[in-house]
Design a protein around this motif. Sequence first.
Motif, short mmCIF file in Angstrom:
data_model
loop_
_atom_site.label_atom_id
_atom_site.label_comp_id
_atom_site.label_asym_id
_atom_site.label_seq_id
_atom_site.Cartn_x
_atom_site.Cartn_y
_atom_site.Cartn_z
N LEU A 135 33.16 31.91 37.44
CA LEU A 135 34.28 32.57 36.79
C LEU A 135 34.27 32.31 35.30
CD1 LEU A 135 37.48 32.35 38.96
CD2 LEU A 135 36.07 34.31 38.44
N LEU A 137 31.79 31.80 33.48
CA LEU A 137 30.73 32.57 32.84
C LEU A 137 31.13 34.03 32.72
CD1 LEU A 137 27.47 31.23 34.46
CD2 LEU A 137 28.38 30.73 32.23
N SER A 138 32.22 34.41 33.35
CA SER A 138 32.75 35.77 33.34
C SER A 138 31.88 36.70 34.18
CB SER A 138 32.89 36.30 31.92
OG SER A 138 32.33 37.56 31.79
N LEU A 140 31.67 39.96 34.18
CA LEU A 140 31.00 41.04 33.48
C LEU A 140 29.69 40.53 32.86
CD1 LEU A 140 31.20 44.00 32.70
CD2 LEU A 140 32.27 43.29 30.57
N MET A 141 29.77 39.31 32.33
CA MET A 141 28.59 38.71 31.71
C MET A 141 27.49 38.55 32.75
SD MET A 141 28.01 37.95 28.78
CE MET A 141 27.38 36.96 27.56
N ILE A 144 26.10 41.92 33.51
CA ILE A 144 25.27 42.47 32.43
C ILE A 144 23.89 41.81 32.45
CG2 ILE A 144 24.96 42.52 29.93
CD1 ILE A 144 27.95 42.97 29.65
N ILE A 145 23.91 40.48 32.53
CA ILE A 145 22.64 39.76 32.48
C ILE A 145 21.77 40.12 33.69
CG2 ILE A 145 21.60 37.48 32.63
CD1 ILE A 145 23.91 36.51 30.85
N VAL A 235 36.18 49.49 36.49
CA VAL A 235 36.02 49.22 35.06
C VAL A 235 34.65 48.62 34.79
CG1 VAL A 235 36.85 47.90 33.10
CG2 VAL A 235 38.48 48.93 34.66
N ALA A 239 31.82 50.08 32.43
CA ALA A 239 31.31 49.33 31.28
C ALA A 239 29.80 49.21 31.36
CB ALA A 239 31.97 47.96 31.23
N PRO D 144 39.65 50.55 29.50
CA PRO D 144 38.50 49.67 29.26
C PRO D 144 38.26 49.47 27.77
CG PRO D 144 37.96 51.38 30.86
CD PRO D 144 39.31 51.71 30.31
N PHE D 146 35.69 49.50 25.90
CA PHE D 146 34.84 50.41 25.13
C PHE D 146 35.57 51.72 24.84
CE2 PHE D 146 33.54 53.12 28.70
CZ PHE D 146 33.77 52.28 29.78
N VAL D 254 39.12 30.26 31.22
CA VAL D 254 38.31 31.15 32.05
C VAL D 254 38.01 32.45 31.31
CG1 VAL D 254 38.29 32.47 34.18
CG2 VAL D 254 39.18 30.16 34.18
N GLY D 257 34.97 33.43 28.54
CA GLY D 257 33.73 34.03 29.00
C GLY D 257 33.80 35.54 28.98
N THR D 258 34.91 36.06 29.51
CA THR D 258 35.09 37.51 29.56
C THR D 258 35.13 38.08 28.14
OG1 THR D 258 36.42 37.07 31.49
CG2 THR D 258 36.48 39.29 30.63
N ALA D 261 31.75 38.41 26.88
CA ALA D 261 31.08 39.54 27.53
C ALA D 261 31.52 40.84 26.88
CB ALA D 261 31.41 39.55 29.02
N LEU D 265 30.17 44.97 24.53
CA LEU D 265 30.68 46.35 24.51
C LEU D 265 31.19 46.72 23.13
CD1 LEU D 265 32.59 46.12 27.87
CD2 LEU D 265 30.80 47.80 27.38
N PHE D 279 21.51 41.55 21.73
CA PHE D 279 21.10 41.34 23.11
C PHE D 279 20.79 42.67 23.79
CE2 PHE D 279 22.73 41.10 27.57
CZ PHE D 279 21.68 40.35 28.09
N ILE D 295 21.04 34.21 26.60
CA ILE D 295 21.69 33.64 27.79
C ILE D 295 21.99 32.16 27.57
CG2 ILE D 295 21.34 33.05 30.22
CD1 ILE D 295 19.66 35.63 30.42
N PHE D 302 29.98 28.83 26.36
CA PHE D 302 30.92 28.69 27.48
C PHE D 302 31.22 27.23 27.75
CE2 PHE D 302 29.33 32.84 29.53
CZ PHE D 302 30.21 33.55 28.76
#
Lengths: 306, 321, 325, 327
Positions: A135, A137-138, A140-141, A144-145, A235, A239, D144, D146, D254, D257-258, D261, D265, D279, D295, D302
């Motif tokens: 969590l 690390l998210s 979405l991340m 994506i990776i 979403v 994305a 969203p 973006f 938490v 991180g998001t 990410a 975008l 990236f 990464i 993080f």
Amino acid sequence: MSTLQRVWDSNFAYQFRRDPVAICSALVLLAFVLAALLAPWIAPQNPYDPLQLDLMNSKEPPAFGGQGNPDFPLGTDDQGRDLLSAILYGTGISLLIGIFAVMLQAVIGVSIGLVAGYMGGRVDSFFMRLADIQLSLSTLMVAIIALAVFQAAFGPQRYEDLAIFMLIVVIGIAEWPQYARTVRASVLAEREKEYVDAARVIGLSRARIMFRHILPNALTPILVISTVQVANAIVSEAALSFLGLGMPVTTPSLGSLIRSGFEFIFSGQWWITTFPSVVLIVLILAFNLLGDWLRDALNPKLYKET
Amino acid sequence: MALLEVRDLEVEFAMRGARLKALRGVSFDLDAGDRLGIVGESGAGKSMAAYAILNLISEPGRISAGSIAFDGRVLNTLPAEEMRKVRGDRIAMIFQDPMMTLNPVLTVGAQMVECLKTHRTISDGEARALSVQKLREVAIPSPDARFDSYPHELSGGLRQRVVIAIALLLDPAVIIADEPTTALDVTIQAEIMGLMLDLCETRGVSLILITHDIAVVSETTQRMLVMYAGRVVEQGETRGIIARPSHPYTRGLLQALPQRNKPGAELNQIPGSMPTLAELPPGCAFHPRCAYADDTCSGGVPALRTLGKRLVACHHAERLK
Amino acid sequence: MTEPLVKVQDLQVHFPIQVHFLSREKPVVHALNGVDVEIDRGDAFCLVGESGCGKTTLGRTIMGLVRPTVGEISYDGERISGLRDQALLPYRRRMQMIFQNPYASLNPRMTVQQTLEEPLRFHKSELSDAEVREHTENVMVSVGNDPGWGSRYPHEFSGGQRQRISIARALMVDPEFIVADEPVSALDVSIQAQVLNLLMKVRKERQLTYLFITHDLSVVQHFGTRVAVMYLGTVCEMTTPKTLFATPRHPYSQLLLSAIPKLGRKTFVPVKVPGEVPSPIDLPSGCVFHGRCRFANERCKSQVPELKNYSGAQVACHAVEEDRL
Amino acid sequence: METLAFLIRRVGQAVMVMLIISLIGFSIQDNLGDPLRELVGQSVSEAEREALRDRMGLNDPFFVQYARFLGNAVQGDLGTSYFFKKPALEVILRKFPATFELVLAATLIIVLVSVPAGIFCAIKPKHIGARLIMGLSIVGISIPVFLTAIFSIYLFSIELGWMPSFGRGDVVELGWWNTGFLTGDGLEHLVLPAFALSSIMLPLFIRLIRGEMMEVMRTEYVRFAQAKGLHPRRVLFVHALRNTLLPVITVGGVQIGTLIAYTILTETVFQWPGMGFLFLEAVNRVDTPLIIAYIIIVGLIFVITNTIVDLIYTYVNPMVRISGVKG
């Protein structure tokens, strides 16, 4: 009193009937699902069929502006694809990915949550630590990776064929901690209640107690987060597709349609991006509003860190 | 004139479009230095009365009728700022669960000093000295060290002592104690109760003791009122009521206690249970459970009337003699 | 002398506390520290004490919900502690339990009928549907419930009604022994009387043996045939309620009795108890009560007192033994 | 003593996480790019390639290679970018300030707006302003990032022409750091991207703070504080707010991180020259060392931010501070 009558009279149904926002969201969602299911019949063209596309028709403005072609009510994209058809099909893809990804999340998350909450001890610590890390690390991340690596590994051509499957798997796996934590929290809370002791005193097996007694009582929060999770999955898909890591332009989802129109927004062809965006926003909004209402109506003690 | 006069107090809640009355006309007086017990089962509205006195009823509830006069001023119409100055200073409150009453992220000292500084102009040093003094008065061991403790470092009994110390901090005229010992063990309960009585007596503080435990009220108060479904059903001198209750409910309540029954014999139970606010029966709310009930009882709500030295809300109070 | 129905010998229960999974510390809560109790057939055996004294743990351990760390529990002459779940099943039919919180002891997702049928169908699977229904109805009526409640869910009932449904569930398998863990503590006074009356009635009708766990001494006096006073995981005094109320021997029993508010007593008699109940994590040496006891001496601080017989009562106290009280 | 133990535990955990991330990074390298591709041309024979592989240690067992990778990584060597022909770490770190400033600006917006707005919605839930904020917030959550970015460009840059549409504008070099905070042009370029980046997190936090605050306002200790006659401001900011912030801090940890990410975008839409944009370019060019470097850097970010958040939480919550165990 019939079951139907009981449902109708319940507090839950009462609150639903009294809340115009909830009713509207439910209706909008129903409309979207129907539209997506009926797309092959109601859409003017099949946007996946290259033979039906004509580059001569590319970047036609919407018909209602007065300058467009009446064959394309919402205009066309740069490939000459009818936007209305593309959106109808794209909504279907977005919903499909969203729902299947959430089902996958639920299966993985609920299983792990049940095991962790039930076994406790080291198993529990291990999974919850893992969930924490993932969590933080998210999701979405992670997605994506993962997709970036897959794309690099498979090459763009093969990746396009696998995209829908990869999106479901990656979004499904990336979000399991939400379910796992929610289920674990309710299992832990329910496990302490006396009705579980009563079941143990009867001598019921642990599995039966788990599935017959604890799980039904842990379902409410699962239901509540599921609605919001579908919105989140849609979403995420949008994305990822927008970044070029998701659905290819040949079988576009809402996200890839937005991506394909993005570069033309600067040259005045606003509709290619705008219409899919509006649909995407309304879709997500409807899910979120319904989820919000569910949360208030069922009022479960959700795991805080969602 | 009494120190605190509550007249025809009504509190209502808006639920699902309906208005539910949690309090339906509650009146009582409290004299300076007096101790009044409010007894009732859960849902009778006794805590609601306490919150109403301090004007602390929060949405969706509100005081819909009646008046609360304290020291010659009508509290329920006071501007918020004026009311705030009364709270904690002139009328203090003690809550049920000492585990929940103190803020977990503030030290005991901080929660005492803030109270002093809100109502008085006082230096930090004086505030600390006074707080430690109060902690000592409620018999907290090493009060100086406890001043800097966080609530979770104290046991339940000690926390309730801290709450009492805070209530006494500004020498209020009235303390309202809402089930102050219910969450505590019997031995701790006895100690805390003793401490509270002692402090109220020596300082001439009036006490409103809200509890479900008639035995506690019988030992500690001079006057009591019994509540049922948002109303006062009986009011008078504690001793008299305990010895000879005039309302069938009070009587039922007393006779249901194991102490009032021969060991091993069947207890005198009251049938049924208290109605919820949404489904109050017509007339006297107690009549479906009452052995004396007849058509008059379901027909009209009995008024609280004088019977000897007591007030009773029952059509048939005379028959209980 | 006949064999007691339930015999508890030197029972110890320790719960490890979870600190952090990397931490070396292994603190332990000493919930029970060597308890010996015998419950005879037909007894209404009361366990009384303040929160944290281990009374609930004792009840739960007897019911097999908690595993004993040390010690042995026998039921009707057979050892039942340490048995595997399967081997315990025959005893599950004979022992049942009633819980404290009527709002948590019934599964909110099951109808009353389902809740009541479950134990019966599990233990007597040979019964036909009609027989199950008939039995359920009989039990419902015998606890004063409307048999028409079956299709409804627990949330539709009041606390007292739920507790009666709980009692009905416990009675479904016709047990002979019932552990009742604070069955009336969460209820209002007028409802308490209803439930206590019911418990007494079914006891008489079915010759039940009770282990009744409570913190309320007035209930003990009314209900019990024998009583054990517990403090910090040990039994300090075991006798009949009558003897306990007339002549409490252990200093803690005396304290407990003096602390209960008495209806009609005109003045408040303050109780002075030095100190607080010690933590069950760091148990005091010797007699667990010595830190709060007026009569404690050096021996009390070092030597654990054992339950000894004194005309009609068993007391674990050096001061009683030395006649210092 | 306890603080030290806590720190040691926390650092241990951080090292564990970094090990996992590095393992992931290494597996990617192991499976993705062939390092020989960049070193030698097509003309080299298979036998020569094999010899080269041996010499480079590419035929060593997995863990030997991983250990070597780890050793290099610790010394700051994450390989050489295929495209830039420079050490990957250097390329990434060069872009770090841009991303950092973007995240910082967005975080400031989130904190400065969500706290007052959340409190306001909690204490005046029926106020028209509060209803408006709550209504807008659910819409905000549903758009969203973006799309917010695209439409803010469309509106403010293309239609209105108020704001620049892409890039970072003028930056000032400060040693190895470069900042857009010090020039008007740089700040102007920051406005839209920062707004877009904060657009989802902001309503999320408003709602979270409102919910927690309303829950805290119902607690007995807040009632007690009111019964003490404290000023409503004090009840709110001293008694309620700190207890509200405890769960908010946890969620904040938490969400960092998001947020990072989402920089991918945002940077893509605004062509913001940060790590996320880099990236994505690296992904399209299959520039494996750069992907891995990203990464690992992001993992490090993080871990560091989460540790800081934990420390703040410990500081705010006396119950953790003293016992070390949640009470």
